[in-house]
Motif scaffolding. Structure first.
Motif, PDB file in Angstrom:
ATOM      1  N   VAL A  24       0.841  -1.196   0.000  1.00 49.66           N
ATOM      2  CA  VAL A  24       0.000   0.000   0.000  1.00 49.66           C
ATOM      3  C   VAL A  24       0.880   1.252   0.000  1.00 49.66           C
ATOM      4  N   VAL A  25       1.927   1.213   0.808  1.00 47.62           N
ATOM      5  CA  VAL A  25       2.859   2.349   0.879  1.00 47.62           C
ATOM      6  C   VAL A  25       3.493   2.596  -0.493  1.00 47.62           C
ATOM      7  N   ALA A  26       3.914   1.517  -1.135  1.00 51.22           N
ATOM      8  CA  ALA A  26       4.571   1.638  -2.445  1.00 51.22           C
ATOM      9  C   ALA A  26       3.620   2.204  -3.495  1.00 51.22           C
ATOM     10  N   VAL A  27       2.396   1.680  -3.495  1.00 50.28           N
ATOM     11  CA  VAL A  27       1.410   2.090  -4.495  1.00 50.28           C
ATOM     12  C   VAL A  27       1.005   3.544  -4.276  1.00 50.28           C
ATOM     13  N   ARG A  28       0.823   3.896  -3.013  1.00 54.23           N
ATOM     14  CA  ARG A  28       0.414   5.252  -2.681  1.00 54.23           C
ATOM     15  C   ARG A  28       1.509   6.271  -3.043  1.00 54.23           C
ATOM     16  N   ARG A  29       2.737   5.911  -2.743  1.00 53.59           N
ATOM     17  CA  ARG A  29       3.852   6.804  -3.066  1.00 53.59           C
ATOM     18  C   ARG A  29       3.908   7.035  -4.586  1.00 53.59           C
ATOM     19  N   THR A  30       3.704   5.956  -5.339  1.00 52.08           N
ATOM     20  CA  THR A  30       3.743   6.057  -6.801  1.00 52.08           C
ATOM     21  C   THR A  30       2.617   6.957  -7.317  1.00 52.08           C
ATOM     22  N   ALA A  31       1.428   6.738  -6.760  1.00 48.45           N
ATOM     23  CA  ALA A  31       0.276   7.507  -7.229  1.00 48.45           C
ATOM     24  C   ALA A  31       0.399   8.982  -6.868  1.00 48.45           C
ATOM     25  N   THR A 120      -6.804  15.588  -9.200  1.00 47.05           N
ATOM     26  CA  THR A 120      -6.935  15.307  -7.776  1.00 47.05           C
ATOM     27  C   THR A 120      -6.999  13.806  -7.470  1.00 47.05           C
ATOM     28  N   ALA A 121      -7.488  13.007  -8.426  1.00 47.41           N
ATOM     29  CA  ALA A 121      -7.651  11.574  -8.147  1.00 47.41           C
ATOM     30  C   ALA A 121      -6.291  10.898  -8.057  1.00 47.41           C
ATOM     31  N   LEU A 122      -6.248   9.823  -7.279  1.00 46.27           N
ATOM     32  CA  LEU A 122      -5.002   9.049  -7.192  1.00 46.27           C
ATOM     33  C   LEU A 122      -5.043   7.941  -8.241  1.00 46.27           C
ATOM     34  N   THR A 123      -4.327   8.169  -9.329  1.00 49.58           N
ATOM     35  CA  THR A 123      -4.299   7.193 -10.426  1.00 49.58           C
ATOM     36  C   THR A 123      -2.886   7.103 -10.986  1.00 49.58           C
ATOM     37  N   VAL A 124      -2.597   5.984 -11.629  1.00 49.80           N
ATOM     38  CA  VAL A 124      -1.361   5.858 -12.409  1.00 49.80           C
ATOM     39  C   VAL A 124      -1.712   5.088 -13.678  1.00 49.80           C
ATOM     40  N   ASN A 125      -1.364   5.627 -14.840  1.00 51.26           N
ATOM     41  CA  ASN A 125      -1.576   4.887 -16.089  1.00 51.26           C
ATOM     42  C   ASN A 125      -0.392   3.958 -16.340  1.00 51.26           C
ATOM     43  N   LEU A 126      -0.706   2.695 -16.609  1.00 54.95           N
ATOM     44  CA  LEU A 126       0.336   1.677 -16.739  1.00 54.95           C
ATOM     45  C   LEU A 126       0.264   0.995 -18.102  1.00 54.95           C
ATOM     46  N   ASN A 127       1.407   0.746 -18.713  1.00 55.79           N
ATOM     47  CA  ASN A 127       1.436   0.034 -19.986  1.00 55.79           C
ATOM     48  C   ASN A 127       1.547  -1.455 -19.743  1.00 55.79           C
ATOM     49  N   HIS A 128       0.836  -2.228 -20.566  1.00 62.28           N
ATOM     50  CA  HIS A 128       0.876  -3.675 -20.420  1.00 62.28           C
ATOM     51  C   HIS A 128       2.289  -4.189 -20.684  1.00 62.28           C
ATOM     52  N   LYS A 129       2.708  -5.117 -19.884  1.00 62.66           N
ATOM     53  CA  LYS A 129       4.013  -5.782 -19.950  1.00 62.66           C
ATOM     54  C   LYS A 129       5.160  -4.913 -19.426  1.00 62.66           C
ATOM     55  N   ARG A 130       5.148  -3.601 -19.721  1.00 60.72           N
ATOM     56  CA  ARG A 130       6.242  -2.775 -19.211  1.00 60.72           C
ATOM     57  C   ARG A 130       5.982  -2.409 -17.750  1.00 60.72           C
ATOM     58  N   ASP A 131       4.749  -1.981 -17.435  1.00 54.85           N
ATOM     59  CA  ASP A 131       4.448  -1.523 -16.061  1.00 54.85           C
ATOM     60  C   ASP A 131       3.550  -2.483 -15.289  1.00 54.85           C
ATOM     61  N   TRP A 132       2.820  -3.310 -16.022  1.00 60.07           N
ATOM     62  CA  TRP A 132       1.963  -4.256 -15.317  1.00 60.07           C
ATOM     63  C   TRP A 132       1.846  -5.529 -16.146  1.00 60.07           C
ATOM     64  N   LYS A 177      -5.068   1.047 -15.448  1.00 56.11           N
ATOM     65  CA  LYS A 177      -5.009   2.236 -14.609  1.00 56.11           C
ATOM     66  C   LYS A 177      -5.083   1.812 -13.160  1.00 56.11           C
ATOM     67  N   LEU A 178      -4.062   2.210 -12.415  1.00 53.36           N
ATOM     68  CA  LEU A 178      -4.089   1.988 -10.978  1.00 53.36           C
ATOM     69  C   LEU A 178      -4.949   3.101 -10.401  1.00 53.36           C
ATOM     70  N   TRP A 179      -5.876   2.759  -9.519  1.00 48.75           N
ATOM     71  CA  TRP A 179      -6.834   3.771  -9.063  1.00 48.75           C
ATOM     72  C   TRP A 179      -7.254   3.509  -7.629  1.00 48.75           C
ATOM     73  N   GLN A 180      -7.332   4.574  -6.830  1.00 52.05           N
ATOM     74  CA  GLN A 180      -7.830   4.416  -5.469  1.00 52.05           C
ATOM     75  C   GLN A 180      -9.253   4.920  -5.380  1.00 52.05           C
ATOM     76  N   ASP A 181     -10.136   4.063  -4.910  1.00 45.13           N
ATOM     77  CA  ASP A 181     -11.514   4.480  -4.683  1.00 45.13           C
ATOM     78  C   ASP A 181     -11.513   5.546  -3.592  1.00 45.13           C
ATOM     79  N   PRO A 182     -12.005   6.771  -3.920  1.00 47.34           N
ATOM     80  CA  PRO A 182     -11.900   7.858  -2.941  1.00 47.34           C
ATOM     81  C   PRO A 182     -12.739   7.633  -1.687  1.00 47.34           C
TER      82      PRO A 182
END
Ligand code: ZN
Length: 450
Positions: A24-31, A120-132, A177-182
């Motif tokens: 969670v810490v890693a994902v949040r820091r990235t977002a 404002t939203a916490l999201t990260v766009n990820l490419n297939h195979k390279r990022d996810w 897309k990595l996304w946190q439900d607000p």
């Protein structure tokens, strides 16, 4: 315009990530870093003529995003692309606003480009195979600023099955897309996939039906064998009404706290509407059905037309209650779920669907006494629920298009744009259609379960 049938359907699989504390810490820091990067790119784009070209913006910000914000290389490409796309949308809105102003439709000036849009939203766009990428045993691996993490996920059974057997199910994975439900604060991975559709769906069609969307019921459907269903918006309407009264009370208050509650309410309402649209469209999209929908170029006109000054208070209140759920959303969901079920969605002209008598063909406003729920034919006396008349008329138009399709091998999935003459010809063919059944079975569906 004859349409080639699509061979695949794009959709999103929503996966809930089961993260441990460290993850969670890693994902949040990235977002957080990604969000800061988006806002930085947004400010740079704004300062450079509110630019909407992704590549140009990328050359301006890439180095900063890597060094100051610590983004991985793919993310440092995705962020400016996302910002540029957002500006493109804003430019399009500004242009249409200018056009509407020139025509005198509105006096309001579009303010969306007055300052840099804020992300404002916490999201990260990820490419297939390279990022996810997908792993074995219902796991997924994601790049973060703290290194690669691997975790299990949950989701709808159908989606889990697809992801477990991508090759057999005709699934092609795309970006995510990595996304946190607000509200719940849970983390999700929204995976874009392409699902291959059945070939030659025409040979497999077993049902032809028409769907009428309206304010009283969410949807009424009828197939050409007389089986019909009402999808009542009763519960939905009740909740929307409640939300509307809470909303106006909070708006009157106007405090910061009230605004926060309003935002939360809006989110909840949006979720509820999406959920209702999902349930209704899922029920309509039975396997191998040809589903006729009304072609409404600007669906919002349907509700707004009735928002005229002389509309009664009661009518206006009724409009407010339902304007929160969207015809367009139900139509879009119904279309793609129909395709996924091996069926074919099509659109027919919406003219006179609720004014034409399906027994004798007499068409006119007088068939709807007092604009009420009941259809009473002024010529033959045929009496039926008006929404059901509309659904039947749509189903007959759909059947006509299917017959044309079988005869010519070509399908007009949307009404042709070839002008008034062609449309008049279509409407006169529709006017010849007559409903004839020995016995109609009517099934009323009240509350729906998933
Ligand atoms: Zn009649």
């Amino acid at each position: 315009m004859d349409e080639e049938l699509p061979t695949s359907q794009a959709l999103t699989c929503k996966l809930k990530l089961l993260l441990d504390k460290e993850q969670v810490v890693a994902v949040r820091r990235t977002a957080l870093a990604y969000r800061n990067a988006l806002n930085h790119a947004s400010a740079v784009a704004f300062a450079n003529g509110k630019m909407s070209q992704g590549m140009k913006l990328q050359t301006l910000v890439y180095q900063d995003l890597r060094e100051r914000y610590g983004l991985l290389s793919q993310m440092a490409c995705n962020a400016p692309r996302q910002v540029a796309a957002a500006y493109k949308t804003l430019w399009e809105r500004a242009k249409s606003n200018a056009a509407h102003k020139a025509k005198g439709w509105t006096k309001r000036r579009y303010k969306g480009l007055d300052k840099a849009p804020k992300f404002t939203a916490l999201t990260v766009n990820l490419n297939h195979k390279r990022d996810w990428s997908l792993g074995k045993n219902q796991t997924v691996s994601i790049s973060t600023l703290n290194g690669r993490i691997r975790c299990r996920y949950e989701g709808w059974n159908r989606h889990l099955d697809w992801l477990e057997h991508t090759a057999d199910r005709g699934i092609t994975l795309g970006a995510a897309k990595l996304w946190q439900d607000p509200v719940s604060k849970a983390w999700y991975l929204l995976v874009s996939v392409d699902k291959a559709l059945v070939e030659k769906p025409m040979d497999r069609i077993t049902t032809v039906k028409g769907v009428d969307l309206n304010r009283r019921n969410i949807a009424v459907e009828s197939n050409t064998r007389g089986k019909c269903r009402f999808y009542h918006g009763g519960h939905q309407r009740h909740l929307a009404e409640h939300a509307a009264s809470t909303r106006s009370a909070l708006q009157a208050k106007g405090t910061r706290g009230a605004k926060a509650v309003l935002r939360k309410l809006a989110l909840r309402e949006r979720r509820l509407n999406a959920d209702t649209a999902h349930c209704v469209s899922k029920a309509i999209a039975e396997p191998h059905a040809m589903v006729g929908l009304e072609w409404l170029k600007d669906i919002r006109n349907r509700t707004e037309r009735r928002r005229s000054k002389n509309a009664s208070v009661k009518r206006r209140r009724a409009n407010r209650k339902v304007s929160s759920w969207s015809f367009a959303d139900v139509q879009a969901k119904t279309a793609y779920k129909t395709r996924l079920s091996g069926g074919v969605p099509i659109w027919v002209d919406a003219d006179y669907t609720s004014q034409g008598c399906s027994i004798c063909g007499h068409t006119g406003k007088e068939n709807r006494p007092n604009n009420g729920l009941l259809f009473v034919c002024a010529h033959c006396g045929h009496t039926l629920h008006a929404d059901l008349v509309a659904a039947r008329n749509i189903s007959m138009r759909t059947l006509l298009i299917r017959q044309d399709w079988v005869r010519t091998g070509r399908l007009s999935a949307v009404p042709e744009a070839s002008g008034d003459e062609a449309k008049a010809a279509r409407l006169s063919r529709y006017a010849e259609l007559r409903w004839s059944l020995d016995a109609s079975s009517v099934l009323i569906v009240g509350r729906m379960a998933h």
